[in-house]
Design a protein around this motif. Structure first.
Motif, PDB file in Angstrom:
ATOM      1  N   ALA A  26     -24.536  19.872  43.306  1.00 30.89           N
ATOM      2  CA  ALA A  26     -25.654  19.068  42.674  1.00 30.89           C
ATOM      3  C   ALA A  26     -25.140  18.706  41.534  1.00 30.89           C
ATOM      4  CB  ALA A  26     -25.964  20.993  41.915  1.00 30.89           C
ATOM      5  N   THR A  70     -19.723  16.570  42.309  1.00 31.97           N
ATOM      6  CA  THR A  70     -18.130  17.303  41.868  1.00 31.97           C
ATOM      7  C   THR A  70     -18.372  18.181  43.929  1.00 31.97           C
ATOM      8  OG1 THR A  70     -18.412  20.390  41.337  1.00 31.97           O
ATOM      9  CG2 THR A  70     -18.350  17.165  40.031  1.00 31.97           C
ATOM     10  N   ALA A  71     -18.611  17.914  44.524  1.00 35.61           N
ATOM     11  CA  ALA A  71     -18.174  19.562  45.130  1.00 35.61           C
ATOM     12  C   ALA A  71     -17.088  18.273  46.246  1.00 35.61           C
ATOM     13  CB  ALA A  71     -19.420  18.644  46.768  1.00 35.61           C
ATOM     14  N   GLY A  72     -16.026  19.519  47.472  1.00 42.78           N
ATOM     15  CA  GLY A  72     -15.074  18.365  47.662  1.00 42.78           C
ATOM     16  C   GLY A  72     -13.742  18.890  46.710  1.00 42.78           C
ATOM     17  N   ASP A  73     -14.381  19.076  45.324  1.00 36.51           N
ATOM     18  CA  ASP A  73     -12.959  19.928  44.433  1.00 36.51           C
ATOM     19  C   ASP A  73     -11.761  20.054  44.936  1.00 36.51           C
ATOM     20  OD1 ASP A  73     -11.005  18.693  42.757  1.00 36.51           O
ATOM     21  OD2 ASP A  73     -12.801  18.313  40.879  1.00 36.51           O
ATOM     22  N   ILE A  74     -11.637  20.855  46.199  1.00 40.92           N
ATOM     23  CA  ILE A  74     -10.348  21.742  45.890  1.00 40.92           C
ATOM     24  C   ILE A  74      -8.720  21.580  45.630  1.00 40.92           C
ATOM     25  CG2 ILE A  74     -11.307  21.959  48.548  1.00 40.92           C
ATOM     26  CD1 ILE A  74      -9.424  20.344  50.124  1.00 40.92           C
ATOM     27  N   ASN A  84     -29.071  21.608  45.880  1.00 38.97           N
ATOM     28  CA  ASN A  84     -27.939  23.082  46.669  1.00 38.97           C
ATOM     29  C   ASN A  84     -28.074  23.844  46.337  1.00 38.97           C
ATOM     30  OD1 ASN A  84     -26.124  20.951  47.882  1.00 38.97           O
ATOM     31  ND2 ASN A  84     -27.040  20.172  45.969  1.00 38.97           N
ATOM     32  N   ASN A  89     -16.034  24.822  43.888  1.00 36.76           N
ATOM     33  CA  ASN A  89     -15.162  24.187  44.006  1.00 36.76           C
ATOM     34  C   ASN A  89     -15.872  23.405  44.838  1.00 36.76           C
ATOM     35  OD1 ASN A  89     -14.209  24.747  41.390  1.00 36.76           O
ATOM     36  ND2 ASN A  89     -12.395  25.649  42.477  1.00 36.76           N
ATOM     37  N   LEU A  90     -15.775  23.694  46.339  1.00 36.25           N
ATOM     38  CA  LEU A  90     -15.576  23.218  47.441  1.00 36.25           C
ATOM     39  C   LEU A  90     -17.084  21.991  47.624  1.00 36.25           C
ATOM     40  CD1 LEU A  90     -14.594  22.055  49.954  1.00 36.25           C
ATOM     41  CD2 LEU A  90     -15.761  23.750  51.364  1.00 36.25           C
ATOM     42  N   LEU A  91     -18.055  22.756  47.006  1.00 33.15           N
ATOM     43  CA  LEU A  91     -19.442  22.864  47.326  1.00 33.15           C
ATOM     44  C   LEU A  91     -20.643  22.195  46.348  1.00 33.15           C
ATOM     45  CD1 LEU A  91     -20.468  25.134  50.261  1.00 33.15           C
ATOM     46  CD2 LEU A  91     -20.304  22.851  50.666  1.00 33.15           C
ATOM     47  N   ASN A  92     -20.279  22.856  44.933  1.00 29.04           N
ATOM     48  CA  ASN A  92     -20.955  22.325  44.095  1.00 29.04           C
ATOM     49  C   ASN A  92     -22.732  22.812  44.127  1.00 29.04           C
ATOM     50  OD1 ASN A  92     -21.711  19.033  41.912  1.00 29.04           O
ATOM     51  ND2 ASN A  92     -21.618  20.935  41.442  1.00 29.04           N
ATOM     52  N   PRO A  93     -23.061  23.549  43.992  1.00 30.77           N
ATOM     53  CA  PRO A  93     -23.753  24.154  44.019  1.00 30.77           C
ATOM     54  C   PRO A  93     -24.792  24.302  42.369  1.00 30.77           C
ATOM     55  CG  PRO A  93     -23.071  26.504  44.196  1.00 30.77           C
ATOM     56  CD  PRO A  93     -22.006  24.885  44.568  1.00 30.77           C
ATOM     57  N   SER A  94     -25.416  24.562  42.892  1.00 30.62           N
ATOM     58  CA  SER A  94     -26.355  24.531  41.371  1.00 30.62           C
ATOM     59  C   SER A  94     -26.572  26.067  40.936  1.00 30.62           C
ATOM     60  CB  SER A  94     -27.822  23.815  40.990  1.00 30.62           C
ATOM     61  OG  SER A  94     -28.503  23.949  41.693  1.00 30.62           O
ATOM     62  N   ALA A 145     -18.112  22.194  37.626  1.00 30.92           N
ATOM     63  CA  ALA A 145     -19.128  22.322  38.341  1.00 30.92           C
ATOM     64  C   ALA A 145     -20.061  23.355  38.436  1.00 30.92           C
ATOM     65  CB  ALA A 145     -18.073  23.273  40.159  1.00 30.92           C
TER      66      ALA A 145
END
Lengths: 403, 403
Positions: free
Chosen positions: A240, A243-247, B216, B325-330, B361
């Motif tokens: 959204a 920032t996705a992928g911020d592991i 998302n 952190n991985l997917l950053n959904p809203s 995120a």
């Protein structure tokens, strides 16, 4: 509904000119009759659209097919060399700039040392200068430029091309990268300039170059930081807010007491990044400061370094096990500087993923080292532009203007 | 490149008939002139396509606009009631069947108790019988049926509609659900029957009903099992083998020594599912066996139950922190039986997510209880069919056949 392969065109469908062109993007030469069969379009429609695509230079004649009598039918194929793309990978301390064709083939490249922290104007001026040199050296007119793709080492608002609170890029926050580059080229908004963060770009590049049919791929960069680029249903998943992928800041139980540069405790990055592995070695009496030092120790056969890298792999694998259950990718590509440690890192990753993830999700999963290496970024920046300018919508619009 | 909102149609673009129809799907009535302005299409093209869409019954006249002199121009709008959809949610011990229009509005519904474990023939015969009853009761001809969407309580290969190793569904493994339902309706492949697992369907339903502009979204079902449905870039993300969203078996540090029904130790599901919370209460001397018992205890104000539910929320939140952190959904929607515990569960989830996820995120992230409740499944099954049969490609093909 999309599966893993593009669905066949339904009979009688109203396939647009843009979609006819997508059929030809694989580079194979085809006759009008073959295209009519594949697309279900009328021969007269095919003829009109072939003419329009020829007049744009996007396709060209490609010899003749065997004839069953009479004049042999002409073949047409995608002209990948008709335009060029400038692909830019800006790192913390260098830039890599490549000139590619519309098939993503690298025609030429140049590399320069510059700190990203000197700010956007100095970095982008250098990029534009080098890009102009590449165009000149290749004998290509700037008007043949289809677009410029740029990867930056920090968060970017992809829709505007502006960096968003990038930690290692002073002066870049909110800077309008596309507008600056367009102006520096003496152009306006009609020149496509797209910007994204480096990990997303690397994911695109690795997929375009080596895993083109995989619709669900995870790219993991292990370097000074740790991050993921996610391809889902064939598209980059940015989330959204981008920032996705911020592991890198997922907390691990093993990390209790280990402070991360983000201010939290026990983050993956504080345990398994290049500098973190070096620090762990130094604490155990093995002199190392950077990820490169770790790689050098591994190359020299240091048992401690090999063990430390494998443990980093396990830590990364522990987080990836959750990612695999959540996303069910078919391929995980491990890239970034520390991935040069090769099988030592991969073995640790595989150990944890296969132990912790569900059998159904790992039955067909491959965990591999990056094949694009340090070219993943420019390959992805090129692909980002190609996918944009050759999309069905864009080609359709282009042809509507021609017609 | 897509952002969070659909891009405006570029001027002069070759917008297809299917895409003209997408403009009208919002239900607003528009004149030919308004449609020409929105789409950039020529008035003559608009007129032809309006006629074709009218002849299919997909749009209809919707009164007249104010005139600036002369004959007032006609308005056209999407006829959502022109066809109907049968939407089916098969649970472990019941089926819920709804009849909806093409806007996803529920016209009628029926519910029946049946164990999914009796096998596909008995369950699907019941579904078809109830669906026929609903059609009759609504006075709709079976030829007005646009398709049948079905959610099943186990893994499904969506591309074929066949269950894949479903644990609680003996006899269903590999069963060709679409073919059986088509035959039972006396129809063939031209009747669209789409099948997916219940969590994916619920994610679609929740989004369609309450979060239509969010691209998302993460839907979490907390019931006998725990699973996620992922919407990314507006599309359901199923992963390479359709197992995406399987977060129930992520291992938690707190779970050491707790055996899961999957054979592993410390899985989220073994700690935070309805039966797991009940078991923890029973072990502490509070009689409870099922998730429903837990809910009843919460309703009666049991402090132990409230605390146990909140802890389940924390456990779920620990896994969701990584997902965020991985997917950053809203939006994260918490549904499933145990979500009826409301704020007690949500508070635990929020506590961990906001503590463990990255500030960027979570800045705009909302964590909410399901609003669709036990209708999420049928709303999603209906939406799955609607999005399929009203897609630009399908409408384009339909209109090509009409023309």
């Amino acid at each position: 509904m999309p599966g893993t392969a593009p669905p066949p065109a339904p009979a009688g469908s109203a396939l647009r000119a843009g979609e006819l062109f997508q059929v030809l993007r694989d580079g194979r030469a085809r006759t009008r009759a073959e295209l009519a069969e594949i697309t279900g379009l009328a021969r007269s429609t095919i003829a009109t659209r072939i003419d329009a695509l020829m007049s744009c230079g996007l396709i060209g004649p490609a010899g003749e097919a065997l004839s069953s009598g009479g004049r042999p039918p002409s073949r047409f194929a995608f002209s990948a060399s008709s335009r060029v793309v400038v692909a830019v990978d800006v790192g913390a301390t260098h830039v890599l700039i490549a000139l590619t064709d519309l098939g993503g083939r690298v025609l030429d490249e140049s590399r320069a040392a510059i700190e990203v922290s000197v700010g956007p104007v100095a970095v982008l001026d250098l990029v534009v200068e080098q890009a102009r040199n590449l165009l000149t050296r290749a004998g290509r007119d700037p008007r043949e430029l289809a677009g410029i793709g740029i990867g930056l080492p920090g968060p970017v608002e992809h829709s505007t091309g502006r960096p968003a609170n990038p930690p290692i890029m002073p002066g870049w926050d909110g800077f309008d990268v596309p507008a600056y580059v367009q102006r520096a080229f003496g152009r306006g908004k009609e020149l496509d300039v797209l910007v994204d963060n480096d990990v997303n770009i690397m994911a695109l590049g690795e997929r375009a170059g080596f895993w083109p049919v995989e619709e669900n791929l995870l790219f993991i960069k292990v370097a000074t930081g740790i991050g993921a680029g996610i391809v889902g249903r064939g598209l980059l998943q940015r989330g959204a807010d981008g920032t996705a992928g911020d592991i890198g800041h997922v907390r691990l139980a093993r990390g209790e007491g280990v402070l991360c540069r983000c201010g939290n405790v026990g983050c993956l990055e504080a345990l398994a990044s290049g500098p973190a592995v070096a620090a762990a070695l130094a604490a155990a009496g093995v002199p190392a400061e950077t990820g490169d030092d770790v790689l050098e120790l591994v190359r020299r056969g240091s048992l401690e370094a090999v063990q430390a890298v494998r443990q980093a792999g396990r830590d990364i694998g522990e987080v990836l096990a959750t990612c695999v259950n959540l996303l069910n990718p078919s391929v995980i590509v491990i890239g970034g500087g520390l991935s040069a440690a090769g099988e030592y890192l991969l073995a640790g990753v595989r150990e944890m993923v296969y132990q912790r993830s569900l059998p159904l999700a790992t039955a067909r999963l491959r965990i591999v080292q990056s094949m694009a290496g340090d070219r993943a970024g420019v390959l992805g920046a090129s692909r980002m532009i190609i996918d944009h300018v050759l999309s069905p919508d864009r080609i359709g619009a282009l042809l509507a203007d021609v017609a």
